[in-house]
Scaffold this motif. Sequence first.
Motif, PDB file in Angstrom:
ATOM      1  N   SER A  28      -7.051   9.400   3.096  1.00 35.80           N
ATOM      2  CA  SER A  28      -7.757   9.431   4.169  1.00 35.80           C
ATOM      3  C   SER A  28      -6.986  10.522   5.423  1.00 35.80           C
ATOM      4  N   ALA A  29      -7.813  10.825   6.151  1.00 39.98           N
ATOM      5  CA  ALA A  29      -7.302  11.728   7.068  1.00 39.98           C
ATOM      6  C   ALA A  29      -6.396  11.182   8.324  1.00 39.98           C
ATOM      7  N   GLY A  30      -5.617  10.319   7.890  1.00 44.74           N
ATOM      8  CA  GLY A  30      -4.828   9.542   9.004  1.00 44.74           C
ATOM      9  C   GLY A  30      -3.627  10.278   9.479  1.00 44.74           C
ATOM     10  N   ALA A  31      -2.998   9.778  10.336  1.00 45.14           N
ATOM     11  CA  ALA A  31      -2.034  10.309  11.186  1.00 45.14           C
ATOM     12  C   ALA A  31      -0.506  10.360  10.041  1.00 45.14           C
ATOM     13  N   GLN A  32      -0.301   9.649   9.233  1.00 45.35           N
ATOM     14  CA  GLN A  32       1.063   9.421   8.612  1.00 45.35           C
ATOM     15  C   GLN A  32       0.542   9.795   7.085  1.00 45.35           C
ATOM     16  N   PRO A  33       1.579  10.698   6.477  1.00 49.61           N
ATOM     17  CA  PRO A  33       1.454  10.758   5.112  1.00 49.61           C
ATOM     18  C   PRO A  33       1.359   9.404   4.224  1.00 49.61           C
ATOM     19  N   TYR A  34       0.908   9.578   2.994  1.00 47.60           N
ATOM     20  CA  TYR A  34       0.843   8.285   2.354  1.00 47.60           C
ATOM     21  C   TYR A  34       1.899   8.249   1.080  1.00 47.60           C
ATOM     22  N   ARG A  35       2.641   7.350   0.787  1.00 49.51           N
ATOM     23  CA  ARG A  35       3.508   7.207  -0.002  1.00 49.51           C
ATOM     24  C   ARG A  35       3.211   6.513  -1.108  1.00 49.51           C
ATOM     25  N   GLN A  36       2.899   7.256  -2.236  1.00 51.00           N
ATOM     26  CA  GLN A  36       2.496   6.481  -3.457  1.00 51.00           C
ATOM     27  C   GLN A  36       3.664   6.272  -4.499  1.00 51.00           C
ATOM     28  N   ARG A  37       3.620   4.886  -5.022  1.00 46.68           N
ATOM     29  CA  ARG A  37       4.836   4.567  -6.090  1.00 46.68           C
ATOM     30  C   ARG A  37       4.130   4.747  -7.217  1.00 46.68           C
ATOM     31  N   VAL A  38       4.910   5.780  -7.970  1.00 43.89           N
ATOM     32  CA  VAL A  38       4.401   6.219  -9.520  1.00 43.89           C
ATOM     33  C   VAL A  38       5.408   5.119 -10.493  1.00 43.89           C
ATOM     34  N   VAL A  39       4.733   4.813 -11.377  1.00 41.99           N
ATOM     35  CA  VAL A  39       5.496   3.911 -12.394  1.00 41.99           C
ATOM     36  C   VAL A  39       5.104   4.382 -13.756  1.00 41.99           C
ATOM     37  N   THR A 229      11.572  -9.830 -14.701  1.00 43.76           N
ATOM     38  CA  THR A 229      12.112  -9.497 -13.503  1.00 43.76           C
ATOM     39  C   THR A 229      12.998  -8.096 -13.353  1.00 43.76           C
ATOM     40  N   ARG A 230      13.948  -8.591 -14.246  1.00 42.95           N
ATOM     41  CA  ARG A 230      15.075  -7.354 -14.384  1.00 42.95           C
ATOM     42  C   ARG A 230      14.339  -6.112 -14.969  1.00 42.95           C
ATOM     43  N   ASP A 231      13.498  -6.081 -16.299  1.00 43.19           N
ATOM     44  CA  ASP A 231      13.022  -4.823 -16.189  1.00 43.19           C
ATOM     45  C   ASP A 231      12.143  -4.262 -15.392  1.00 43.19           C
ATOM     46  N   MET A 232      11.289  -5.022 -14.544  1.00 41.33           N
ATOM     47  CA  MET A 232      10.152  -4.585 -13.612  1.00 41.33           C
ATOM     48  C   MET A 232      11.141  -4.005 -12.434  1.00 41.33           C
ATOM     49  N   ARG A 233      11.941  -4.561 -11.987  1.00 37.19           N
ATOM     50  CA  ARG A 233      13.003  -4.083 -11.094  1.00 37.19           C
ATOM     51  C   ARG A 233      13.511  -2.676 -11.426  1.00 37.19           C
ATOM     52  N   ARG A 234      13.863  -2.573 -12.576  1.00 34.75           N
ATOM     53  CA  ARG A 234      14.657  -1.387 -13.184  1.00 34.75           C
ATOM     54  C   ARG A 234      13.544  -0.194 -13.192  1.00 34.75           C
ATOM     55  N   LEU A 235      12.446  -0.483 -13.764  1.00 39.34           N
ATOM     56  CA  LEU A 235      11.466   0.639 -14.124  1.00 39.34           C
ATOM     57  C   LEU A 235      10.433   0.976 -12.936  1.00 39.34           C
ATOM     58  N   ALA A 236      10.061  -0.189 -12.324  1.00 39.74           N
ATOM     59  CA  ALA A 236       9.112  -0.021 -11.306  1.00 39.74           C
ATOM     60  C   ALA A 236       9.751  -0.341 -10.010  1.00 39.74           C
ATOM     61  N   GLY A 237      10.649  -0.707  -9.670  1.00 39.79           N
ATOM     62  CA  GLY A 237      11.406  -0.799  -8.303  1.00 39.79           C
ATOM     63  C   GLY A 237      10.909  -1.977  -7.627  1.00 39.79           C
ATOM     64  N   ILE A 238       9.961  -2.887  -8.037  1.00 44.37           N
ATOM     65  CA  ILE A 238       9.427  -4.093  -7.425  1.00 44.37           C
ATOM     66  C   ILE A 238       9.787  -5.121  -8.347  1.00 44.37           C
ATOM     67  N   THR A 239       9.461  -6.471  -7.777  1.00 45.65           N
ATOM     68  CA  THR A 239       9.768  -7.726  -8.642  1.00 45.65           C
ATOM     69  C   THR A 239       8.252  -8.283  -8.855  1.00 45.65           C
ATOM     70  N   PRO A 240       8.081  -9.094  -9.676  1.00 46.01           N
ATOM     71  CA  PRO A 240       6.613  -9.647  -9.996  1.00 46.01           C
ATOM     72  C   PRO A 240       6.221 -10.279  -8.718  1.00 46.01           C
ATOM     73  N   GLY A 241       6.874 -11.004  -8.168  1.00 48.46           N
ATOM     74  CA  GLY A 241       6.357 -11.574  -6.657  1.00 48.46           C
ATOM     75  C   GLY A 241       6.018 -10.417  -5.941  1.00 48.46           C
ATOM     76  N   GLU A 242       6.524  -9.648  -5.610  1.00 50.53           N
ATOM     77  CA  GLU A 242       6.117  -8.437  -4.639  1.00 50.53           C
ATOM     78  C   GLU A 242       4.905  -7.881  -5.488  1.00 50.53           C
ATOM     79  N   LEU A 243       4.742  -7.602  -6.584  1.00 54.28           N
ATOM     80  CA  LEU A 243       3.722  -6.954  -7.240  1.00 54.28           C
ATOM     81  C   LEU A 243       2.229  -8.047  -6.973  1.00 54.28           C
ATOM     82  N   ALA A 244       2.495  -9.139  -7.272  1.00 53.33           N
ATOM     83  CA  ALA A 244       1.537 -10.142  -7.140  1.00 53.33           C
ATOM     84  C   ALA A 244       0.933 -10.296  -5.740  1.00 53.33           C
ATOM     85  N   ALA A 245       1.805 -10.115  -4.733  1.00 51.01           N
ATOM     86  CA  ALA A 245       1.633 -10.368  -3.370  1.00 51.01           C
ATOM     87  C   ALA A 245       1.147  -8.766  -2.662  1.00 51.01           C
ATOM     88  N   GLY A 246       0.758  -8.090  -3.491  1.00 49.92           N
ATOM     89  CA  GLY A 246       0.133  -6.803  -3.232  1.00 49.92           C
ATOM     90  C   GLY A 246       0.935  -6.024  -2.278  1.00 49.92           C
TER      91      GLY A 246
END
Length: 246
Positions: A28-39, A229-246
């Motif tokens: 969207s044409a908002g005021a701030q750039p958007y930061r997208q996590r690429v996994v 959890t270890r694998d997700m943190r290494r490859l995706a930079g987040i934990t399962p809990g953070e992903l589930a929380a949106g």
Amino acid sequence: MTESRYSEHAPTPALADRVSSVWCQRISAGAQPYRQRVVPDGSADVLWHNGTLVVAGPDTAWRMVRQAPGSTTVGIRFRPGAAGVLFGDVPVHEARDGMTDLADLWGTRPVRELIEQLGELEQASEIALLLQQAVIVRLSHVDDVDPVVAESVALFDTQRPPPIPDVADRFGLSERQFRRRFVSAVGYGPKTLTSVLRLGRAMRRLYDPRHRAADVAIAAGYADQPHMTRDMRRLAGITPGELAAG
């Protein structure tokens, strides 16, 4: 507030054996750039973005991509090992973890003409259709998907993938021959792809709040939840809990 709208759909039938999805992301044409996590997902994509055509090679780790407000990206996501139509004689591993100008792979003149045609379109659906048509035209210039690689990818995308030497032996190849053939088509080795595909299976399940993390870990093929959890943190930079929380 800057927002991202993402959609994807199945490719045209002529590309179904090579392409997993065709997608579009609008910022969207908002005021701030958007930061997208690429996994990493084991795929290579051809992308139309801001008047350019590039190929994103398969990633081995997560990264953040900055996207300008008001921008639109249309992509064609190729199945692991099936992006030869983009790369031709260039091994896919040469584009690993990076971006390659499509003109470097297809030639300056045809890509310039394609960019001019795409620039005249306004709807993302029209852009996606023309991109697919361009890929279909290229099919006559490349070999078919390597059946050894295609079958191997399917074997590794399972809860309990077979040992690499067993897969090589299945096709009458030495392990060294098999690895070389696999890396050239996929972009990295079987062990890395197995981890990436397992991550994808886990993440898709974790988006559903009805699934418990411990159950997801076992279903995806991890030894246990801490392993996931270890694998997700290494490859995706987040934990399962953070992903589930949106």
